[in-house]
Design an enzyme around this catalytic site. Sequence first.
Site, short mmCIF file in Angstrom:
data_model
loop_
_atom_site.label_atom_id
_atom_site.label_comp_id
_atom_site.label_asym_id
_atom_site.label_seq_id
_atom_site.Cartn_x
_atom_site.Cartn_y
_atom_site.Cartn_z
N ARG A 59 0.26 11.79 -13.21
CA ARG A 59 -0.16 11.02 -14.40
C ARG A 59 1.01 10.89 -15.39
NH1 ARG A 59 -5.65 13.69 -16.26
NH2 ARG A 59 -5.45 12.17 -17.94
N GLN A 93 -9.06 11.33 -27.73
CA GLN A 93 -9.30 12.30 -26.65
C GLN A 93 -8.27 12.09 -25.55
OE1 GLN A 93 -13.84 12.62 -25.75
NE2 GLN A 93 -13.54 10.67 -26.75
N ILE A 95 -4.71 11.80 -23.54
CA ILE A 95 -3.46 12.56 -23.54
C ILE A 95 -2.25 11.64 -23.36
CG2 ILE A 95 -4.62 14.67 -22.79
CD1 ILE A 95 -3.49 14.25 -19.99
N HIS A 111 -7.39 16.52 -27.20
CA HIS A 111 -7.35 17.10 -25.84
C HIS A 111 -5.92 17.28 -25.33
CE1 HIS A 111 -11.78 15.71 -25.03
NE2 HIS A 111 -11.70 16.81 -25.76
N CYS A 119 3.53 27.20 -23.49
CA CYS A 119 3.57 28.58 -23.01
C CYS A 119 2.15 29.15 -23.14
CB CYS A 119 4.54 29.42 -23.85
SG CYS A 119 4.34 31.19 -23.53
N THR A 179 -15.28 5.43 -25.27
CA THR A 179 -15.58 6.77 -24.75
C THR A 179 -17.03 6.83 -24.29
OG1 THR A 179 -15.67 9.14 -25.27
CG2 THR A 179 -15.89 7.63 -27.13
N ASN A 204 -17.41 -0.50 -27.17
CA ASN A 204 -17.24 0.01 -25.80
C ASN A 204 -17.51 -1.12 -24.81
OD1 ASN A 204 -16.56 2.46 -24.46
ND2 ASN A 204 -18.64 2.65 -23.68
N LEU A 205 -17.07 -0.91 -23.57
CA LEU A 205 -17.31 -1.92 -22.55
C LEU A 205 -18.80 -2.09 -22.30
CD1 LEU A 205 -15.69 -3.76 -20.68
CD2 LEU A 205 -15.72 -1.95 -18.96
C1 BJW Z 1 -13.90 0.55 -21.90
C2 BJW Z 1 -13.01 -0.19 -21.18
C3 BJW Z 1 -12.40 -1.22 -21.88
C4 BJW Z 1 -13.81 1.32 -19.80
N1 BJW Z 1 -12.71 -1.41 -23.13
N2 BJW Z 1 -14.24 0.42 -23.13
C5 BJW Z 1 -23.63 21.67 -22.23
C6 BJW Z 1 -23.97 20.97 -23.38
C7 BJW Z 1 -23.01 20.64 -24.34
C8 BJW Z 1 -21.70 21.01 -24.19
C9 BJW Z 1 -21.37 21.72 -23.05
C10 BJW Z 1 -22.31 22.04 -22.09
N3 BJW Z 1 -21.68 22.72 -21.09
C11 BJW Z 1 -20.36 22.81 -21.41
C12 BJW Z 1 -20.16 22.21 -22.59
C13 BJW Z 1 -18.86 22.04 -23.31
C14 BJW Z 1 -17.90 21.12 -22.55
C15 BJW Z 1 -18.62 19.81 -22.24
O1 BJW Z 1 -18.70 18.89 -23.05
N4 BJW Z 1 -19.12 19.66 -21.02
C16 BJW Z 1 -19.85 18.44 -20.65
C17 BJW Z 1 -19.61 18.16 -19.19
C18 BJW Z 1 -21.30 18.60 -21.01
N5 BJW Z 1 -16.79 20.88 -23.46
C19 BJW Z 1 -15.75 21.69 -23.50
O2 BJW Z 1 -15.63 22.63 -22.74
C20 BJW Z 1 -14.74 21.43 -24.59
N6 BJW Z 1 -14.50 22.61 -25.32
C21 BJW Z 1 -15.47 23.21 -26.03
O3 BJW Z 1 -16.62 22.76 -26.08
O4 BJW Z 1 -15.05 24.32 -26.72
C22 BJW Z 1 -16.04 25.07 -27.45
C23 BJW Z 1 -16.39 24.50 -28.78
C24 BJW Z 1 -17.55 24.93 -29.41
C25 BJW Z 1 -17.91 24.41 -30.64
C26 BJW Z 1 -17.11 23.48 -31.27
C27 BJW Z 1 -15.98 23.08 -30.67
C28 BJW Z 1 -15.63 23.58 -29.42
C29 BJW Z 1 -13.41 20.98 -24.00
C30 BJW Z 1 -13.51 19.63 -23.36
C31 BJW Z 1 -12.18 19.26 -22.72
C32 BJW Z 1 -12.23 17.91 -22.01
N7 BJW Z 1 -11.03 17.71 -21.29
C33 BJW Z 1 -10.81 16.44 -20.58
C34 BJW Z 1 -9.49 16.55 -19.79
C35 BJW Z 1 -8.29 16.47 -20.75
C36 BJW Z 1 -6.98 16.43 -20.02
C37 BJW Z 1 -6.88 15.24 -19.10
O5 BJW Z 1 -6.81 14.08 -19.57
O6 BJW Z 1 -6.84 15.46 -17.90
O7 BJW Z 1 -10.74 15.37 -21.52
S1 BJW Z 1 -12.17 15.96 -19.53
C38 BJW Z 1 -12.04 14.24 -19.85
O8 BJW Z 1 -13.23 13.77 -20.54
C39 BJW Z 1 -10.87 14.10 -20.84
C40 BJW Z 1 -11.40 13.04 -21.77
O9 BJW Z 1 -10.70 13.08 -23.00
C41 BJW Z 1 -12.86 13.38 -21.88
C42 BJW Z 1 -13.74 12.24 -22.35
O10 BJW Z 1 -13.68 11.17 -21.46
P1 BJW Z 1 -13.70 9.68 -22.02
O11 BJW Z 1 -12.49 9.39 -22.80
O12 BJW Z 1 -15.00 9.42 -22.71
O13 BJW Z 1 -13.59 8.84 -20.65
P2 BJW Z 1 -14.74 8.32 -19.68
O14 BJW Z 1 -14.12 7.93 -18.41
O15 BJW Z 1 -15.87 9.29 -19.61
O16 BJW Z 1 -15.34 7.04 -20.42
C43 BJW Z 1 -14.60 5.86 -20.61
C44 BJW Z 1 -15.45 4.87 -21.41
O17 BJW Z 1 -14.65 3.72 -21.66
C45 BJW Z 1 -16.70 4.38 -20.64
O18 BJW Z 1 -17.82 4.41 -21.52
C46 BJW Z 1 -16.36 2.94 -20.26
O19 BJW Z 1 -17.48 2.07 -20.29
C47 BJW Z 1 -15.40 2.55 -21.37
N8 BJW Z 1 -14.41 1.54 -20.99
N9 BJW Z 1 -12.96 0.29 -19.86
C48 BJW Z 1 -13.61 -0.60 -23.75
N10 BJW Z 1 -11.52 -2.03 -21.23
#
Ligand code: BJW
Length: 231
Positions: A59, A93, A95, A111, A119, A179, A204-205
Site C-alpha cells: 500500500r 480515518q 492513512i 488511524h 517504535c 465512510t 457518501n456513495l
Molecule cells: C464512496 C466512494 C466515492 C466508496 N465517493 N463515497 C462492538 C461494538 C462497538 C465497537 C466495537 C465492538 N467490537 C470491537 C469494537 C471496537 C472496534 C470496532 O469498531 N469494531 C467494529 C468491527 C465493530 N474499534 C476499535 O478497535 C478501535 N479502537 C477502539 O475502539 O479503542 C477503544 C476506544 C474506546 C473508547 C473510545 C475510543 C476508543 C480501532 C479501530 C481501528 C480501525 N483500523 C482500520 C485500519 C487502519 C490501518 C489501515 O488502513 O490499514 O481503519 S480498519 C479500517 O476501517 C480502517 C478504516 O479507517 C476504517 C473505516 O473504514 P472506512 O473508511 O469507513 O471504509 P469502508 O470501506 O468501510 O467504507 C467506504 C465508504 O465509502 C462506503 O460507505 C462506500 O459506499 C463509500 N464510497 N466510493 C463517496 N467515490
Amino acid sequence: MQAPKHIVILTGAGISAESGIKTFRASDGLWEEHKVEDVATPEGYHRDPVLVQGFYNARRQQLQQEQIHPNPAHYALARLERLYPEQITLITQNIDNLHERAGSQRLIHMHGELLRARCPVSGQVIEWRGDLHQEDLCSCCQFPQPLRPHVVWFGEMPLGLDRIYGALAQCDLFISIGTSGAVYPAAGFVHEAGLNGAHTIELNLEPSELESQFDEKRYGPASLLVPAYVD
Ligand code: BJW
C-alpha cells in the site's frame, strides 16, 4: 455555504476511492483480499509480521505511484480550510496523505499514517517512505526494537481523541464523507455531534450503516458531492 461557528469533517476511504485507492469493505476492497484479523490486529501482526509488513509495504508503494493524486473532493476541503482556518477540524480515518497533498494543514489522522513507522516501545514516530522489514530497528531504545507501521489496528486506541471530542463538543455542523460507519469510535461521532446540537450531514456513495442518524444526506461520488456542497 453559510459559515457555521465550528465544523467537524470526518473522512473515510470513500473520499480517496476516485484517486485509485481501494476502500475496505467494497466487493473488490482490501478486506476481500485479506482477512481483517490477519492484517489489521496486533494479534495478526505478532502471528505473522512479514505478512502484515508486506500488506502495508504494497500500500505504501501504491500511494507513491505517479498516478495517485488527490481528487476534487480533497481539494474542496483544503479550499474550505483556507477560507475558515480556525473553524474547521478535519479528521481522517485514512492513512494515505491525499488531504495534505491537496493542501489541508490542520488534519487529524486518527488511524495513523502510511508514510510513517513507529517504535512499539517508546512510541517514537519517524518518516518512512520505503518498505519496512523486521530487520528495520528503532534508534531510540537501548535494545533496538523492530519498527512497526504507524497505523491503528482493531483493539488499539485511535489517535487525537482528546482534540476530536473537544471539537465535537463545540461543533454546530458535522459532515461525514465516504465512510461506511462500521468502525468505532469514528462511527459514534455523528451521535456525539448530534447530542451537542450540531446539524449533521452524510456525503457518501450510498447510504451508510448510520444513515438514519443524519439530519441531511446526499449520495453520489465524493469528487462531485464535496465540491458542490462546500463551494
Ligand atoms: C464512496 C466512494 C466515492 C466508496 N465517493 N463515497 C462492538 C461494538 C462497538 C465497537 C466495537 C465492538 N467490537 C470491537 C469494537 C471496537 C472496534 C470496532 O469498531 N469494531 C467494529 C468491527 C465493530 N474499534 C476499535 O478497535 C478501535 N479502537 C477502539 O475502539 O479503542 C477503544 C476506544 C474506546 C473508547 C473510545 C475510543 C476508543 C480501532 C479501530 C481501528 C480501525 N483500523 C482500520 C485500519 C487502519 C490501518 C489501515 O488502513 O490499514 O481503519 S480498519 C479500517 O476501517 C480502517 C478504516 O479507517 C476504517 C473505516 O473504514 P472506512 O473508511 O469507513 O471504509 P469502508 O470501506 O468501510 O467504507 C467506504 C465508504 O465509502 C462506503 O460507505 C462506500 O459506499 C463509500 N464510497 N466510493 C463517496 N467515490
